[in-house]
Design a protein around this motif. Structure first.
Motif, PDB file in Angstrom:
ATOM      1  N   PRO A 264     105.668  32.562  55.512  1.00 44.48           N
ATOM      2  CA  PRO A 264     106.580  33.487  56.206  1.00 44.48           C
ATOM      3  C   PRO A 264     107.027  32.948  57.572  1.00 44.48           C
ATOM      4  N   ARG A 265     108.168  33.467  58.023  1.00 48.07           N
ATOM      5  CA  ARG A 265     108.629  33.156  59.381  1.00 48.07           C
ATOM      6  C   ARG A 265     107.952  34.122  60.336  1.00 48.07           C
ATOM      7  N   ILE A 266     107.034  33.575  61.140  1.00 47.79           N
ATOM      8  CA  ILE A 266     106.221  34.420  62.021  1.00 47.79           C
ATOM      9  C   ILE A 266     106.645  34.233  63.467  1.00 47.79           C
ATOM     10  N   GLY A 267     106.834  35.351  64.164  1.00 48.65           N
ATOM     11  CA  GLY A 267     107.089  35.301  65.608  1.00 48.65           C
ATOM     12  C   GLY A 267     105.798  35.618  66.331  1.00 48.65           C
ATOM     13  N   CYS A 268     105.590  34.970  67.478  1.00 46.03           N
ATOM     14  CA  CYS A 268     104.335  35.192  68.179  1.00 46.03           C
ATOM     15  C   CYS A 268     104.621  35.561  69.640  1.00 46.03           C
ATOM     16  N   VAL A 279     102.373  26.865  62.831  1.00 44.45           N
ATOM     17  CA  VAL A 279     102.390  28.038  61.957  1.00 44.45           C
ATOM     18  C   VAL A 279     103.447  29.074  62.324  1.00 44.45           C
ATOM     19  N   PHE A 280     103.896  29.036  63.591  1.00 41.75           N
ATOM     20  CA  PHE A 280     104.856  30.058  64.030  1.00 41.75           C
ATOM     21  C   PHE A 280     106.281  29.519  64.021  1.00 41.75           C
ATOM     22  N   ALA A 281     107.227  30.348  63.605  1.00 43.09           N
ATOM     23  CA  ALA A 281     108.636  29.961  63.638  1.00 43.09           C
ATOM     24  C   ALA A 281     109.177  30.113  65.058  1.00 43.09           C
ATOM     25  N   GLU A 282     108.560  31.016  65.831  1.00 40.77           N
ATOM     26  CA  GLU A 282     109.092  31.336  67.148  1.00 40.77           C
ATOM     27  C   GLU A 282     107.958  31.831  68.040  1.00 40.77           C
ATOM     28  N   GLN A 283     107.962  31.399  69.296  1.00 40.05           N
ATOM     29  CA  GLN A 283     106.934  31.881  70.219  1.00 40.05           C
ATOM     30  C   GLN A 283     107.576  32.369  71.490  1.00 40.05           C
ATOM     31  N   SER A 284     106.971  33.395  72.083  1.00 42.64           N
ATOM     32  CA  SER A 284     107.501  33.907  73.337  1.00 42.64           C
ATOM     33  C   SER A 284     106.325  34.157  74.273  1.00 42.64           C
ATOM     34  N   ILE A 314     105.868  39.834  63.292  1.00 49.17           N
ATOM     35  CA  ILE A 314     105.583  39.435  64.670  1.00 49.17           C
ATOM     36  C   ILE A 314     104.104  39.729  64.959  1.00 49.17           C
ATOM     37  N   ILE A 315     103.438  38.749  65.600  1.00 49.41           N
ATOM     38  CA  ILE A 315     102.033  38.897  65.972  1.00 49.41           C
ATOM     39  C   ILE A 315     101.947  38.857  67.491  1.00 49.41           C
TER      40      ILE A 315
END
Ligand code: TXA
Ligand code: MG
Length: 355
Positions: A264-268, A279-284, A314-315
């Motif tokens: 999956p596309r995971i945002g963090c 592992v993450f598609a996007e981090q903030s 989103i995690i």
């Protein structure tokens, strides 16, 4: 650009906004916490429009904004010394005090409760608006009910489009999370919602109690509901330190890929640091210097940005619960409805079931 957005620094904009309030209209305006959606507190029909625009259930009371502590006399029945003390210590600022209301405060404002929450904001545009209007302004946060609170005029327009009669643009808000809500009962202070004024700051003035139990306090302060401030993308708390989380997740990802399943596309959403990861598609990151003030002021914006990226889920990293961390974790927990990320949601496509 939404034609209803006007510059809050412009005196004619404030004048126009005050005129709209006087005519029974609804104006979105900046405060130091988040943007509010305001109407004349003594005009039930105008207040009803706030509920309509926000799709807010009628059981959720509004906060009333004043430009001078003396104006609370029109709203509260009596003002105990404890309230005087807190007003002196924290107003103008992000502290809402809940006390018995005057009969003149319409039921629609307080959702039928016998108490009313009042605060004096410290944003010059909010104060300028209330002063020009000449009466207290009832205003919840300017978002659709249950969604993230807006911290810029654009974020208001994104959620409410042109439903408000005017949007005063005062730039990005300074605090970024809502006010602390404190109920005063005789000589007791009960914390109904953690917010911009921290418990540590309050404790230098008064003894702050937690509500007796969440079950009891829930109907009393609907903002304490379990699910709130929620993005549309499924949202979970990490529950463990990011390093440990990423380690486990990397194993799960490797297994998924080796078995030919899609990852999956995971945002963090992280507090301070990006863990090294694939592992993450996007981090903030909320605050690279680990400053809770900065983290609070960027929180809702970061949540909205991730939400727009069409991620599968989103995690969010758990934030240390001291100072403003208490308010930040309260918002994250509500956005996640208290759910922690388990490895099943990554492995078995549970992320595909939208909330
Ligand atoms: O910072 C803020 O407080 C922002 C800005 C616009 O001032 N306003 C805000 O309002 O966050 P709102 O409506 O989103 O949250 C108001 C919450 C209610 O959901 C409820 O939890 C609590 O304040 N509240 C208001 N009046 C209350 C009352 N009489 N008794 C208990 N809780 C009350
Ligand atoms: Mg709100």
């Amino acid at each position: 650009m939404n034609p209803k957005i006007v510059d809050a620094k412009d005196a004619t904009g404030l004048e126009k906004a005050a005129g709209i309030l006087a005519a029974g209209g609804v104006v979105a305006f900046p405060t130091e916490t988040v943007y509010g959606l305001g109407a004349d507190v003594f005009n039930p029909r105008a207040v009803a429009r706030i509920f309509e625009i926000k799709k807010r259930p009628a059981f959720d009371p509004l906060i009333v904004h004043v430009a001078d502590p003396g104006d609370t006399k029109k709203l509260w029945k009596d003002i105990p010394p404890l309230a005087e003390k807190l007003m002196r210590g924290f107003w103008p600022g992000p502290l809402t005090l809940v006390l018995s209301k005057q009969v003149e405060v319409p039921d629609i404002v307080t959702a039928g409760l016998s108490t009313v929450g009042v605060r004096m904001p410290r944003h010059p545009a909010a104060l300028g608006l209330i002063r020009r209007f000449g009466k207290p302004v009832a205003a919840p946060s300017a978002n659709i009910f249950g969604r993230t609170s807006p911290t810029s005029a654009e974020a208001v327009a994104e959620q409410l489009a042109d439903a408000p009669d005017l949007i005063l643009d005062g730039g990005r808000t300074e605090v970024g999370v809502e006010s602390t809500v404190l109920k005063i009962e005789g000589d007791r202070c009960v914390l109904l919602r953690p917010g911009g004024v921290t418990v540590e700051e309050l404790s230098q003035w008064v003894r702050v109690e937690a509500p007796a139990s969440s079950g009891e306090a829930a109907p009393e302060s609907p903002g304490r509901m379990k699910s709130h401030y929620a993005p549309e993308t499924p949202f979970y708390l990490m529950g463990v330190a990011p390093g440990e989380f990423v380690k486990t997740l990397t194993r799960v990802k490797d297994r998924c890929l080796s078995e030919g399943r899609a990852w999956p596309r995971i945002g963090c959403l992280l507090f301070q640091k990006h863990p090294a990861d694939g592992v993450f598609a996007e981090q903030s990151v909320l605050s690279a210097r680990g400053d809770l003030r900065e983290a609070a002021s960027t929180l809702f914006d970061a949540m909205r940005k991730l939400d727009k990226m069409k991620l599968d889920l989103i995690i969010a990293e758990d934030i240390p619960e001291s100072g403003l961390g208490l308010a930040i974790m309260d918002r994250l927990r509500k956005a996640a409805s208290g759910r922690k990320a388990t490895m099943e949601i990554f492995e078995h496509g549970a992320h595909e079931q939208k909330k």
